[in-house]
Design an enzyme around this catalytic site. Structure first.
Site, PDB file in Angstrom:
ATOM      1  N   GLY A  28       0.824  -1.217   0.000  1.00 10.67           N
ATOM      2  CA  GLY A  28       0.000   0.000   0.000  1.00 10.67           C
ATOM      3  C   GLY A  28       0.850   1.255   0.000  1.00 10.67           C
ATOM      4  N   ASP A  78      -1.919  -7.307  -5.636  1.00  9.57           N
ATOM      5  CA  ASP A  78      -3.030  -7.367  -4.680  1.00  9.57           C
ATOM      6  C   ASP A  78      -2.543  -8.211  -3.499  1.00  9.57           C
ATOM      7  OD1 ASP A  78      -5.287  -7.951  -3.214  1.00  9.57           O
ATOM      8  OD2 ASP A  78      -6.463  -8.716  -4.909  1.00  9.57           O
ATOM      9  N   VAL A  79      -2.525  -7.643  -2.308  1.00 15.35           N
ATOM     10  CA  VAL A  79      -1.965  -8.367  -1.161  1.00 15.35           C
ATOM     11  C   VAL A  79      -2.818  -9.566  -0.726  1.00 15.35           C
ATOM     12  CG1 VAL A  79      -0.710  -6.361  -0.270  1.00 15.35           C
ATOM     13  CG2 VAL A  79      -3.023  -6.862   0.585  1.00 15.35           C
ATOM     14  N   ASN A 105       1.084  -2.482   5.327  1.00 22.58           N
ATOM     15  CA  ASN A 105       0.265  -1.278   5.493  1.00 22.58           C
ATOM     16  C   ASN A 105      -1.003  -1.293   4.647  1.00 22.58           C
ATOM     17  OD1 ASN A 105      -0.147   1.875   5.734  1.00 22.58           O
ATOM     18  ND2 ASN A 105       0.047   1.442   3.546  1.00 22.58           N
ATOM     19  N   SER A 157      -4.917  -0.458  13.732  1.00 25.36           N
ATOM     20  CA  SER A 157      -5.845   0.677  13.791  1.00 25.36           C
ATOM     21  C   SER A 157      -6.308   0.889  15.224  1.00 25.36           C
ATOM     22  CB  SER A 157      -7.071   0.399  12.912  1.00 25.36           C
ATOM     23  OG  SER A 157      -8.091   1.343  13.182  1.00 25.36           O
ATOM     24  N   TYR A 170     -14.085  -4.297   9.916  1.00 29.28           N
ATOM     25  CA  TYR A 170     -12.754  -3.682   9.804  1.00 29.28           C
ATOM     26  C   TYR A 170     -11.990  -3.790  11.125  1.00 29.28           C
ATOM     27  CZ  TYR A 170      -9.326   0.126   9.576  1.00 29.28           C
ATOM     28  OH  TYR A 170      -8.162   0.876   9.634  1.00 29.28           O
ATOM     29  N   LYS A 174      -8.303  -5.684  12.295  1.00 29.75           N
ATOM     30  CA  LYS A 174      -7.158  -5.000  12.913  1.00 29.75           C
ATOM     31  C   LYS A 174      -6.844  -5.592  14.294  1.00 29.75           C
ATOM     32  CE  LYS A 174      -6.302  -2.114   9.522  1.00 29.75           C
ATOM     33  NZ  LYS A 174      -5.045  -2.165   8.779  1.00 29.75           N
TER      34      LYS A 174
HETATM   35  N1  LIG Z   1      -5.981   7.077   7.794  1.00 26.60           N
HETATM   36  C1  LIG Z   1      -6.339   6.722   9.014  1.00 26.60           C
HETATM   37  O1  LIG Z   1      -6.833   7.535   9.796  1.00 26.60           O
HETATM   38  C2  LIG Z   1      -6.134   5.304   9.486  1.00 26.60           C
HETATM   39  C3  LIG Z   1      -6.584   4.978  10.770  1.00 26.60           C
HETATM   40  C4  LIG Z   1      -6.405   3.690  11.233  1.00 26.60           C
HETATM   41  C5  LIG Z   1      -5.759   2.744  10.435  1.00 26.60           C
HETATM   42  N2  LIG Z   1      -5.348   3.085   9.179  1.00 26.60           N
HETATM   43  C6  LIG Z   1      -4.685   2.036   8.384  1.00 26.60           C
HETATM   44  O2  LIG Z   1      -3.526   2.550   7.769  1.00 26.60           O
HETATM   45  C7  LIG Z   1      -3.300   1.876   6.531  1.00 26.60           C
HETATM   46  C8  LIG Z   1      -3.133   2.903   5.425  1.00 26.60           C
HETATM   47  O3  LIG Z   1      -4.302   3.706   5.393  1.00 26.60           O
HETATM   48  P1  LIG Z   1      -4.421   5.036   4.502  1.00 26.60           P
HETATM   49  O4  LIG Z   1      -5.291   5.957   5.262  1.00 26.60           O
HETATM   50  O5  LIG Z   1      -3.097   5.491   4.039  1.00 26.60           O
HETATM   51  O6  LIG Z   1      -5.272   4.427   3.285  1.00 26.60           O
HETATM   52  P2  LIG Z   1      -5.290   4.870   1.745  1.00 26.60           P
HETATM   53  O7  LIG Z   1      -6.565   4.331   1.210  1.00 26.60           O
HETATM   54  O8  LIG Z   1      -4.980   6.311   1.589  1.00 26.60           O
HETATM   55  O9  LIG Z   1      -4.077   4.024   1.130  1.00 26.60           O
HETATM   56  C9  LIG Z   1      -4.108   2.622   1.176  1.00 26.60           C
HETATM   57  C10 LIG Z   1      -3.182   2.090   0.096  1.00 26.60           C
HETATM   58  O10 LIG Z   1      -3.281   0.653   0.131  1.00 26.60           O
HETATM   59  C11 LIG Z   1      -3.526   0.188  -1.185  1.00 26.60           C
HETATM   60  N3  LIG Z   1      -4.281  -1.052  -1.128  1.00 26.60           N
HETATM   61  C12 LIG Z   1      -5.522  -1.251  -0.617  1.00 26.60           C
HETATM   62  N4  LIG Z   1      -5.878  -2.532  -0.764  1.00 26.60           N
HETATM   63  C13 LIG Z   1      -4.849  -3.163  -1.388  1.00 26.60           C
HETATM   64  C14 LIG Z   1      -4.619  -4.488  -1.825  1.00 26.60           C
HETATM   65  N5  LIG Z   1      -5.557  -5.446  -1.700  1.00 26.60           N
HETATM   66  N6  LIG Z   1      -3.427  -4.787  -2.390  1.00 26.60           N
HETATM   67  C15 LIG Z   1      -2.495  -3.836  -2.559  1.00 26.60           C
HETATM   68  N7  LIG Z   1      -2.656  -2.551  -2.191  1.00 26.60           N
HETATM   69  C16 LIG Z   1      -3.820  -2.223  -1.608  1.00 26.60           C
HETATM   70  C17 LIG Z   1      -4.292   1.306  -1.883  1.00 26.60           C
HETATM   71  O11 LIG Z   1      -4.197   1.225  -3.298  1.00 26.60           O
HETATM   72  C18 LIG Z   1      -3.593   2.542  -1.315  1.00 26.60           C
HETATM   73  O12 LIG Z   1      -2.455   2.900  -2.066  1.00 26.60           O
HETATM   74  C19 LIG Z   1      -4.476   0.934   6.325  1.00 26.60           C
HETATM   75  O13 LIG Z   1      -4.129  -0.367   6.737  1.00 26.60           O
HETATM   76  C20 LIG Z   1      -5.536   1.510   7.243  1.00 26.60           C
HETATM   77  O14 LIG Z   1      -6.465   0.539   7.683  1.00 26.60           O
HETATM   78  C21 LIG Z   1      -5.515   4.337   8.685  1.00 26.60           C
END
Ligand SMILES: NC(=O)c1ccc[n+]([C@@H]2O[C@H](COP(=O)([O-])OP(=O)(O)OC[C@H]3O[C@@H](n4cnc5c(N)ncnc54)[C@H](O)[C@@H]3O)[C@@H](O)[C@H]2O)c1
Length: 267
Positions: A28, A78-79, A105, A157, A170, A174
């Site tokens: 990601g 795709d992970v 991530n 998360s 979700y 986590k």
């Molecule tokens: N932003 C927040 O406030 C927040 C809070 C808690 C947890 N998180 C966690 O942090 C991580 C990143 O979140 P973010 O806010 O940057 O999200 P985002 O959506 O901005 O970015 C996520 C990235 O992961 C990639 N992705 C998603 N599914 C995928 C898959 N199956 N295979 C490959 N790539 C994939 C997407 O293309 C994207 O580039 C996630 O795991 C999310 O659950 C974020």
């Protein structure tokens, strides 16, 4: 120990070369928090393989990594797909070398009323967030065993710590990631591999931006009500914690949940 230690200042903070020419995989890494992590690890001394299923908007991240003087490759993967992961792992080894650091991530964060969550939605979020973490780790951990050195950092998360309405599926993924972190940390501790997790909370990326107008009082109103430091999190806040856990000097830190949330949840 790193062969040399230098300090550079950037607008996003202070970065030391704390990683001794390791190869880092950031899933990601194409956007949001993952992009910031990719850049932070490069600034600290890692070559970076970005594994993402969306590679359309990675050019700025790639440029920042190259500007830091590090090598970078981008793998469309795709992970949740074991075959694509195997191919990405092979490409990473061939072009950059054995993997020393893995940041799990990539994730999706759907919202749905509990009673409306379908079995398909439940399976999909588990496939990406939980099974994806397992599959990516299994694909590269032998490199770390061979080197008797490794760093796995899982992005969990705060929803697994506090609970989150309309995100039961979700939050469950986590919670699984946090338990996975501890179990894996115990299994590999004796061979020099640390496994930790960072649970973000309210970080200003696309996901948060998409629900911004639904929050009462906007982002700042929400922040004022819920976050003691009174500001929204930035991707670099998470990246800095990941860079700490990935550093050469962090070998005695394992199995930890390092909360980065502006004081929202303290444990
Ligand atoms: N932003 C927040 O406030 C927040 C809070 C808690 C947890 N998180 C966690 O942090 C991580 C990143 O979140 P973010 O806010 O940057 O999200 P985002 O959506 O901005 O970015 C996520 C990235 O992961 C990639 N992705 C998603 N599914 C995928 C898959 N199956 N295979 C490959 N790539 C994939 C997407 O293309 C994207 O580039 C996630 O795991 C999310 O659950 C974020």
């Amino acid at each position: 120990m790193p062969s040399s230690v230098s300090i550079s200042l950037s607008s996003k903070g202070v970065h030391m070369n704390r990683i001794n020419n390791r190869v880092a995989v950031v899933t990601g890494g194409g956007a949001g928090i993952g992009a910031a992590i990719s850049i932070a690890l490069a600034k600290d001394g890692a070559d970076v393989a970005i594994w993402d299923w969306n590679v359309d908007n990675v050019s700025e991240t790639v440029a920042a990594i190259e500007e830091a003087g590090r090598r970078v490759i981008v793998c469309k993967v795709d992970v949740a797909n074991k075959q694509q992961i195997a191919e990405a792992a092979e490409k990473t080894r061939q072009q950059l070398g054995p993997v020393g650091i893995l940041v799990n991530n990539a994730g999706v964060s759907p919202e749905q009323d509990f009673v409306k969550i379908s079995e398909e939605e439940w399976d999909k979020v588990f496939d990406i967030n939980a099974k994806g973490t397992f599959l990516c780790t299994q694909a590269v951990i032998q490199d770390m065993v061979d080197a008797q050195w490794g760093r796995v950092v899982n992005i969990s998360s705060s929803s697994a710590q506090t609970g989150a309405p309309r995100m039961v599926h979700y939050a469950a993924t986590k919670g699984a990631v946090i338990a996975y972190t501890k179990a894996l940390a115990r299994e590999f501790a004796a061979v020099g591999i640390t496994v930790n997790n960072v649970p973000p909370s309210t970080v200003y990326t696309a996901g948060l931006q998409s629900v911004e107008e639904r929050l009462e009082g906007g982002i700042q109103g929400y922040v004022n009500a819920t976050i003691p430091v009174k500001r929204v999190g930035q991707p670099e806040d998470i990246a800095n914690a990941v860079a700490f856990l990935a550093a050469e000097a962090s070998g005695y830190v394992t199995g930890v949940t390092l909360s980065v949330n502006g004081g929202r949840y303290m444990l």
